[in-house]
Design a protein around this motif. Sequence first.
Motif, PDB file in Angstrom:
ATOM      1  N   VAL A  35      -4.318 -12.800   1.568  1.00  0.00           N
ATOM      2  CA  VAL A  35      -4.307 -11.432   2.070  1.00  0.00           C
ATOM      3  C   VAL A  35      -3.616 -11.395   3.423  1.00  0.00           C
ATOM      4  O   VAL A  35      -3.950 -12.168   4.329  1.00  0.00           O
ATOM      5  N   SER A  36      -2.632 -10.516   3.556  1.00  0.00           N
ATOM      6  CA  SER A  36      -1.848 -10.434   4.788  1.00  0.00           C
ATOM      7  C   SER A  36      -2.708  -9.987   5.965  1.00  0.00           C
ATOM      8  O   SER A  36      -3.572  -9.113   5.828  1.00  0.00           O
ATOM      9  N   ASP A  37      -2.457 -10.596   7.134  1.00  0.00           N
ATOM     10  CA  ASP A  37      -3.125 -10.189   8.365  1.00  0.00           C
ATOM     11  C   ASP A  37      -2.335  -9.071   9.038  1.00  0.00           C
ATOM     12  O   ASP A  37      -1.100  -9.092   9.044  1.00  0.00           O
ATOM     13  N   ASN A  38      -3.042  -8.115   9.611  1.00  0.00           N
ATOM     14  CA  ASN A  38      -2.412  -7.013  10.349  1.00  0.00           C
ATOM     15  C   ASN A  38      -1.268  -6.396   9.549  1.00  0.00           C
ATOM     16  O   ASN A  38      -0.171  -6.139  10.070  1.00  0.00           O
ATOM     17  N   ALA A  39      -1.514  -6.167   8.265  1.00  0.00           N
ATOM     18  CA  ALA A  39      -0.461  -5.702   7.355  1.00  0.00           C
ATOM     19  C   ALA A  39       0.084  -4.338   7.757  1.00  0.00           C
ATOM     20  O   ALA A  39       1.293  -4.075   7.610  1.00  0.00           O
ATOM     21  N   ALA A  40      -0.765  -3.458   8.276  1.00  0.00           N
ATOM     22  CA  ALA A  40      -0.317  -2.099   8.575  1.00  0.00           C
ATOM     23  C   ALA A  40       0.857  -2.082   9.539  1.00  0.00           C
ATOM     24  O   ALA A  40       1.735  -1.217   9.451  1.00  0.00           O
ATOM     25  N   ALA A  41       0.903  -3.051  10.458  1.00  0.00           N
ATOM     26  CA  ALA A  41       1.971  -3.093  11.460  1.00  0.00           C
ATOM     27  C   ALA A  41       3.335  -3.374  10.848  1.00  0.00           C
ATOM     28  O   ALA A  41       4.364  -3.113  11.482  1.00  0.00           O
ATOM     29  N   SER A  42       3.362  -3.916   9.638  1.00  0.00           N
ATOM     30  CA  SER A  42       4.640  -4.282   9.014  1.00  0.00           C
ATOM     31  C   SER A  42       5.269  -3.139   8.226  1.00  0.00           C
ATOM     32  O   SER A  42       6.379  -3.293   7.700  1.00  0.00           O
ATOM     33  N   PHE A  43       4.590  -1.997   8.138  1.00  0.00           N
ATOM     34  CA  PHE A  43       5.107  -0.870   7.364  1.00  0.00           C
ATOM     35  C   PHE A  43       5.468   0.301   8.275  1.00  0.00           C
ATOM     36  O   PHE A  43       4.848   0.509   9.323  1.00  0.00           O
ATOM     37  N   PRO A  44       6.476   1.082   7.878  1.00  0.00           N
ATOM     38  CA  PRO A  44       6.907   2.208   8.715  1.00  0.00           C
ATOM     39  C   PRO A  44       5.822   3.275   8.851  1.00  0.00           C
ATOM     40  O   PRO A  44       5.046   3.518   7.924  1.00  0.00           O
ATOM     41  N   ASP A  45       5.789   3.903  10.014  1.00  0.00           N
ATOM     42  CA  ASP A  45       4.877   5.022  10.208  1.00  0.00           C
ATOM     43  C   ASP A  45       5.189   6.115   9.189  1.00  0.00           C
ATOM     44  O   ASP A  45       6.350   6.405   8.901  1.00  0.00           O
ATOM     45  N   GLY A  46       4.147   6.703   8.639  1.00  0.00           N
ATOM     46  CA  GLY A  46       4.320   7.774   7.668  1.00  0.00           C
ATOM     47  C   GLY A  46       4.468   7.308   6.240  1.00  0.00           C
ATOM     48  O   GLY A  46       4.466   8.130   5.319  1.00  0.00           O
ATOM     49  N   SER A  47       4.608   5.992   6.029  1.00  0.00           N
ATOM     50  CA  SER A  47       4.753   5.478   4.661  1.00  0.00           C
ATOM     51  C   SER A  47       3.392   5.408   3.987  1.00  0.00           C
ATOM     52  O   SER A  47       2.345   5.277   4.637  1.00  0.00           O
ATOM     53  N   ARG A  48       3.409   5.497   2.661  1.00  0.00           N
ATOM     54  CA  ARG A  48       2.170   5.392   1.906  1.00  0.00           C
ATOM     55  C   ARG A  48       1.556   4.007   2.064  1.00  0.00           C
ATOM     56  O   ARG A  48       0.325   3.865   2.105  1.00  0.00           O
TER      57      ARG A  48
END
Length: 294
Positions: A35-48
């Motif tokens: 499971v990826s750590d701090n995964a949210a930081a790797s995706f663009p703002d506003g993306s699903r």
Amino acid sequence: MTRIKATAVATLLALGLAACGNAGSDDDSGPDVKVSDNAAASFPDGSRMKALADSGTINIGVKFDQPGIGFKGATDDMPQGFDPEIGKILAASLGIEPDKIKWTETISANREPFLQKGQVDLVIASYSITDERRQVVGQAGPYYVTGQQLLVKKDSDISSIDDVKGKEVCSVTGSTSLDQIEAKGATPRGFDTYSECVDQVLNGTVDAMTTDGAILLGYAAEHPDDLKVAVDPFSEERYGVGYGKDHPEMCQWIVDTIKKAQDDGDWAKAFESTLGKSGVETPEPPTMDACPAS
């Protein structure tokens, strides 16, 4: 994967399922996924993807009645099969643990409605990719390829696809299988679930059941004295991951995540822990389609 190879895989799957008995065994939880750590930081703002990663959960629609593909027994905590394993891989890339996934039983007839209404985030439910479906929902893949065959009673005289002309053949409502068998001259009968269709074959109400060979062989293995799989594959079914068309950015994430799983061995582990339990050699994963231009 060629249709011949898919058939060989499915044939050995049947032997494996027959040997191990219950396709929904509680001790078959599948391989661990990182499971990826701090995964949210790797995706663009506003993306699903970022929204799902921030929420810490995801709702995935899968089948509950397809041994080897997606199966959930009465005492199982979560569904088992190749499709749920693909779901765990995708969730892990969002930083979501398997026990934080909400699994929603999704039958063939409600796959598009569930995605269109946002009732699920993804559909991974032996979901064949078609041009028609891609008009109303997104489909990324294929992550697996199989072929359509028939399930008949042991004493059936159906041995080739030509033999279905004028016969009643069932499948699930909303599946491509019904359209394809009608084109072969059969009278199609639709049911809500595959298990209902199997029961109709067993009691002689219909002459045969049709869907993907890997699914049929799972049922044949559960009724080895009564049922058999007949005819050579007469279609190619390309399984895809369904997502809502209002989130087109999900396509490239799905493709990239599954490609990574193919490269690092997680795809193979998912296959070996489910469809590959027969001991068959793990096939080369199929090449996935390019995502539509944004």
